[in-house]
Design a protein around this motif. Structure first.
Motif, PDB file in Angstrom:
ATOM      1  N   ASN A 128       0.796  -1.221   0.000  1.00 18.00           N
ATOM      2  CA  ASN A 128       0.000   0.000   0.000  1.00 18.00           C
ATOM      3  C   ASN A 128       0.833   1.278   0.000  1.00 18.00           C
ATOM      4  N   TRP A 158       1.314  10.392   1.385  1.00 15.91           N
ATOM      5  CA  TRP A 158       2.212   9.280   1.709  1.00 15.91           C
ATOM      6  C   TRP A 158       2.796   9.433   3.113  1.00 15.91           C
ATOM      7  N   ARG A 161       0.203   8.028   5.348  1.00 15.34           N
ATOM      8  CA  ARG A 161       0.078   6.571   5.242  1.00 15.34           C
ATOM      9  C   ARG A 161       1.241   5.855   5.926  1.00 15.34           C
ATOM     10  N   GLN A 164       0.534   5.877   9.564  1.00 14.67           N
ATOM     11  CA  GLN A 164      -0.498   4.894   9.892  1.00 14.67           C
ATOM     12  C   GLN A 164       0.089   3.493   9.989  1.00 14.67           C
TER      13      GLN A 164
END
Length: 292
Positions: A128, A158, A161, A164
């Protein structure tokens, strides 16, 4: 052949992939590497039995690498001596319609190993920030409320992400999951040879896809994003290990050795003792069975 030391492969500071070797033990005979692996994987299997009885930790093994980097055969050879109940292998491909109806980490949560077991993920949650970063148009299929066009898939996206993913791994490690992330570092020349072997061997043809050549043209971009992902997310509790992958038997031995040596440092992983009442009555239980 020198000993394999986990710290030689563990990323603790910024790494430049182009500076890292892709071949390990080129002068050692394959039979010698396989002999060493056989001994280590038996010890790993016994350790997993103990972990199963201990029931406090799970192990998540994440395997990433370019096509043909040897992930499938590594899984087959390294975990061959595990009790079947003790290891679960997941391979993450293009998300299904159901998976796209959830957040991108949902399917990875579902595949996490339970306590006492190993989970081996062939391609992982890092797809991902790798495939989708090379092909940002794929993000549009996730139906995110703040992403309306490719322009919204920017550096800030990004950054968020990656944060995360680090939080996801932090949560897992704080709740008893031991994480290993292995990048199978393959050279472009070796990939070319392996793709040609797929084409030349009838029994291997099914593995080949024209898409392999399309992705190969993006080699440098993938290397850039792999390097960035490794540098951003290698932490003490969820480290990355860069494994030279041009020599498959050597790469398998390196991964198995790292797993065994680092897991053996958990001195609290022990088979549970019988409770005092059961211990006190062992002789009686044996007698009952013997007199049946």
């Amino acid at each position: 052949m020198s000993d394999i030391k986990p710290e030689d492969y563990k990323i603790t500071e910024g790494v430049t992939l182009s500076d890292r070797e892709t071949t390990l033990f080129p002068d050692v005979e394959e039979k010698e590497l396989e002999r060493k692996l056989k001994k280590i994987r038996k010890k790993l299997g016994k350790l997993q039995d103990t972990m199963y009885a201990h029931d406090k930790y799970s192990v998540l093994v994440c395997l990433q690498g370019m096509d043909t980097s040897g992930k499938d055969s590594l899984i087959r050879e390294v975990f061959k001596d595990f009790n079947a109940r003790g290891v679960e292998v997941q391979s993450f491909k293009v998300p299904t319609e159901l998976e796209l109806s959830h957040d991108y980490l949902w399917r990875h949560y579902l595949a996490l190993p339970e306590r006492g077991k190993f989970g081996v993920h062939n391609r992982t949650h890092y797809e991902n920030v790798l495939v989708t970063r090379v092909h940002p148009e794929y993000i549009l299929g996730e139906k995110l409320p703040d992403v309306h066009s490719i322009d919204d898939v920017n550096e800030a996206f990004w950054d968020k992400r990656f944060e995360q993913i680090k939080n996801f791994e932090k949560h897992l490690t704080e709740n008893g999951t031991i994480i290993y992330k292995f990048f199978m570092h393959l050279s472009k020349d070796e990939q070319k040879d392996r793709l040609l072997r797929r084409l030349n061997k009838k029994e291997k043809n099914w593995k080949f896809s024209a898409g392999d050549l399309k992705e190969r043209k993006l080699w440098d971009t993938y290397q850039e994003y792999y390097e960035d992902a490794i540098n951003r997310t290698s932490t003490e509790k969820a480290p990355w290990y860069v494994i030279p992958a041009d020599n498959k038997p050597a790469a398998r031995l390196a991964v198995a050795t790292i797993l065994l040596e680092t897991l053996s440092q958990y001195d609290d992983i022990q088979e549970p003792e019988l409770d005092d009442k059961t211990k006190a009555n062992l002789a009686d239980y044996k007698e009952q069975l013997s007199n049946e």
